[in-house]
Design a protein around this motif. Structure first.
Motif, PDB file in Angstrom:
ATOM      1  N   PHE A 142      -9.026   2.062   2.527  1.00 23.99           N
ATOM      2  CA  PHE A 142      -8.311   0.786   2.521  1.00 23.99           C
ATOM      3  C   PHE A 142      -7.858   0.415   3.939  1.00 23.99           C
ATOM      4  O   PHE A 142      -7.967  -0.746   4.353  1.00 23.99           O
ATOM      5  N   GLY A 167      -9.199   7.010  -0.871  1.00 23.62           N
ATOM      6  CA  GLY A 167      -9.112   5.574  -1.125  1.00 23.62           C
ATOM      7  C   GLY A 167      -8.143   4.893  -0.177  1.00 23.62           C
ATOM      8  O   GLY A 167      -8.397   3.776   0.300  1.00 23.62           O
ATOM      9  N   LEU A 168      -7.017   5.557   0.150  1.00 26.77           N
ATOM     10  CA  LEU A 168      -6.055   5.000   1.096  1.00 26.77           C
ATOM     11  C   LEU A 168      -6.666   4.872   2.487  1.00 26.77           C
ATOM     12  O   LEU A 168      -6.520   3.832   3.147  1.00 26.77           O
ATOM     13  N   ALA A 185       0.832  -1.208   0.000  1.00 25.61           N
ATOM     14  CA  ALA A 185       0.000   0.000   0.000  1.00 25.61           C
ATOM     15  C   ALA A 185       0.867   1.258   0.000  1.00 25.61           C
ATOM     16  O   ALA A 185       0.542   2.259  -0.675  1.00 25.61           O
ATOM     17  N   PHE A 212      -8.970  -2.992   5.858  1.00 24.94           N
ATOM     18  CA  PHE A 212      -7.987  -3.986   6.304  1.00 24.94           C
ATOM     19  C   PHE A 212      -8.104  -4.238   7.800  1.00 24.94           C
ATOM     20  O   PHE A 212      -8.137  -5.399   8.239  1.00 24.94           O
TER      21      PHE A 212
END
Length: 655
Positions: free
Chosen positions: A441, A437-438, A420, A445
């Protein structure tokens, strides 16, 4: 052939002799008369066929009721009678499904209710709590923690089971004495292991299970197939160990599936079962002559145990040459036993009087004697709640550190962080859509990863929990708090490592305060997601089903988390308000961009897209819910999920 007293594995005396501060042993003569047990059938397959046959011949209503009763219930044990005295080993033989384990559970006091009938006596008195607390029960499966060493396993058990009046040093000394008594000194620093982890041998693992019960110096020791899975030599050594224990005044009852001839000769008496009925009870060395007297004898010298098991399966010699299975063999042997042997057995039991047991032993069953205070395996006389919690925490940290920090799991987290970080390498602060988006994510996770792992927690511990709770080692609140609290520090290390790598690689807000705030949000999200997994796992108590439900639940939370879909249908919109992902994502966005005021002028969007994708980016950034509200809801979820998990375990514990 060595006698039990010559067994090479026994190298120490009874621990109660070496350490007078543990419970003294006293003799118990165990009798069981007409023990029967019936269970209800769950399958309906046989019912339909039986009913069809009944209706084809036109049964009466009374016949139908009787047949229905037979269909609904099955007899597991039918009128089993016998006895065993101190210094003796009673071996229960029979094929699989003959009722051996059920009988042992009944003798250990673990079966009750209307389905169980019969009388079980200790020194001619009905079973009482002091007697049950002096009874050691070794299950067929070796239920032990695989990553603990032999010594750690027994020391933790001693600290939980022995009286609180003893110091930790004294309890450790008892564990060391039992290790020496059972010949475990060579492997005391070896981990237990399991199918996937190499540890002690099968015979050593079985002796560790026996040592679990020997810590309380039981007067009555009951074992369910202790030689299962062992080779002939290991089985002989184990039974030699039991023989040595019996010679020290203990009463030993064990089931054996297929003993060798050497092992068979070490038994004092034998009880042969077939389909829940008794074929023989008496001295082991008289079994062959009894069956010969009723017309059954082998055509060539063979292991007596093999011959008895053949008879229990309905297999016998025909014409002295071949072996065939004949249905009438079992019925013939059952009739012979009921006619010839059963009356003698019951007469022998009736002739036994209370004087056959020492006066002190009888007094100890009903109450304390001056020299023998009653044993108390569970309750206030033993470990306090705080002591149980401390010991369970220490044990849990030692056991689960290997699982939490195994190389594959660490590699998974580090690899995800590096991948990532490379994908979002030094992303521009103005590339808002990429950064959102990060952040999402990260939410995905650390929502799925801990919740999925936590779903297995209680189902993996289920067998150990039931075994140790049955032994009265601790109570449910101390176990639950130790399990939950012990996981927290270990579950927070990997997320910290993950974020420490990813945050600076991706070029998120270069401020130490922003990093710490992001870390606190991620860690809080991890423990909330873990609570969700614990709750679902405790409710379902099945690893596969729980993992499936957790996956579907997290999928719903992710889809309504506020990144993929902005116009969620009204009939599904309520999901986002119970979504852990939704609140954590909003908090992560808030740390990076605040409330989003004035962000429109910074967005790198073309004028043609101003009313399109940029509009949704602005919606992501602009707070739809106050950060303090998000924190409060996550706190409620943190405690709420764990409360649900505890209540589910409490229900399971009572079941």
């Amino acid at each position: 052939m060595p006698t039990p007293s010559e067994a090479p594995t026994i190298v120490a005396e009874n621990p109660s002799h070496n350490f007078p501060f543990i419970m003294s042993s006293y003799p118990i003569t165990l009798k069981f008369v007409d023990v029967s047990y019936r269970v209800k059938l769950e399958s309906n397959g046989s019912k339909g066929g039986s009913l069809k046959r009944m209706f084809s011949v036109g049964p009466t209503s009374s016949d139908l009721e009787n047949s229905m009763a037979q269909i609904r219930e099955r007899s597991i044990l039918s009128g089993i009678t016998g006895m065993v005295s101190p210094g003796e080993i009673l071996a229960i033989l029979g094929p699989s499904g003959s009722g051996k384990s059920t009988l042992l559970n009944a003798l250990a006091g673990r079966i009750n209710g209307h389905a169980f009938t019969g009388t079980i006596l200790a020194n001619n008195k009905k079973f009482s709590k002091p007697v049950l607390k002096r009874t050691g029960f070794v299950t067929q499966d070796d239920i032990l923690y695989p990553h603990l060493t032999v010594r750690e396993t027994l020391v933790f058990c001693a600290r939980l089971r022995l009286p609180a009046s003893l110091t930790t040093k004294e309890k450790t000394a008892v564990a060391d004495a039992v290790i020496a008594e059972l010949g475990l000194m060579k492997c005391e620093n070896t981990i237990i292991g399991n199918t996937f982890i190499r540890g002690v041998s099968g015979g050593e693992r079985k002796r560790v299970s026996i040592a679990h019960e020997m810590l309380i110096n039981p007067s009555l020791l009951i074992l369910d197939e202790p030689t299962s899975g062992l080779d002939s030599t290991a089985a002989h050594r184990l039974v030699s160990t039991l023989g040595s224990l019996a010679q020290k005044g203990k009463t030993v009852v064990t089931s054996v599936h297929q003993p060798s001839s050497r092992v068979f000769q070490m038994f004092s008496s034998v009880l042969v079962l077939s389909e829940g009925r008794c074929l023989y009870f008496g001295k082991a060395n008289e079994a062959m002559s009894y069956f010969e007297s009723v017309g059954f004898s082998p055509s060539f010298p063979m292991n007596p145990a093999d011959f008895l098991l053949d008879l229990a399966n309905g297999v016998c010699q025909v014409d002295g040459v071949s072996e065939r299975e004949r249905p009438n063999v079992k019925q013939t042997l059952i009739s012979s036993y009921n006619t010839l042997l059963a009356p003698k057995v019951k007469d022998a039991l009736c002739l036994e009087t209370t004087t056959s047991a020492p006066k002190e032993a009888i007094l100890s069953i009903n109450g304390a004697t001056h020299n023998n205070p009653p044993c108390n395996n569970n309750g206030g006389g033993f470990s306090s709640f705080l002591n149980q919690l401390t010991i369970l925490l220490q044990r849990g940290l030692k056991e689960r550190r290997h699982e939490t920090f195994n190389s594959l799991r660490v590699f998974q987290v580090v690899a995800a962080a590096l991948l990532a970080g490379a994908m979002w390498w030094h992303s521009d602060y103005l590339d808002v859509q990429d950064r959102l988006g990060l952040l999402f994510f990260i939410s995905i996770f650390w929502g799925v990863f801990p919740s999925f792992n936590a779903a297995f927690a209680f189902s993996q511990d289920r067998a150990v929990f039931l075994k140790e709770r049955a032994s009265g080692m601790y109570n449910l609140p101390s176990y639950f708090l130790a399990r939950v609290a012990g996981d927290l520090p270990m579950e927070l290390i990997l997320p910290t490592l993950f974020l420490s790598i990813l945050y600076w690689m991706s070029g998120l807000k270069p401020d130490i305060l922003a990093f710490l705030e992001t870390l606190m949000i991620v860690l809080g999200y991890v423990v909330v997601s873990q609570g969700l997994g614990l709750a679902l796992g405790a409710i379902i108590m099945d690893a596969k089903q729980a993992s499936t439900v957790v996956t579907v639940t997290m999928l719903a939370f992710v889809l309504t988390g506020g990144f993929y879909v902005h116009k969620v249908p009204s009939f599904l919109g309520w999901i986002k308000y119970i979504s852990t992902t939704f609140y954590s994502y909003k908090l992560l966005v808030f740390v990076q961009y605040g409330d989003g005021n004035g962000i429109s002028s910074l967005l790198k969007c073309s004028s043609s897209l101003r009313h399109g994708s940029c509009k949704f980016v602005e919606q992501d950034i602009q707070a739809q819910i106050h950060p303090a509200t998000s924190v409060a809801i996550l706190l409620i979820m943190f405690f709420g999920y764990r409360l649900i998990a505890y209540l589910a375990l409490r229900r399971f514990n009572k079941a």
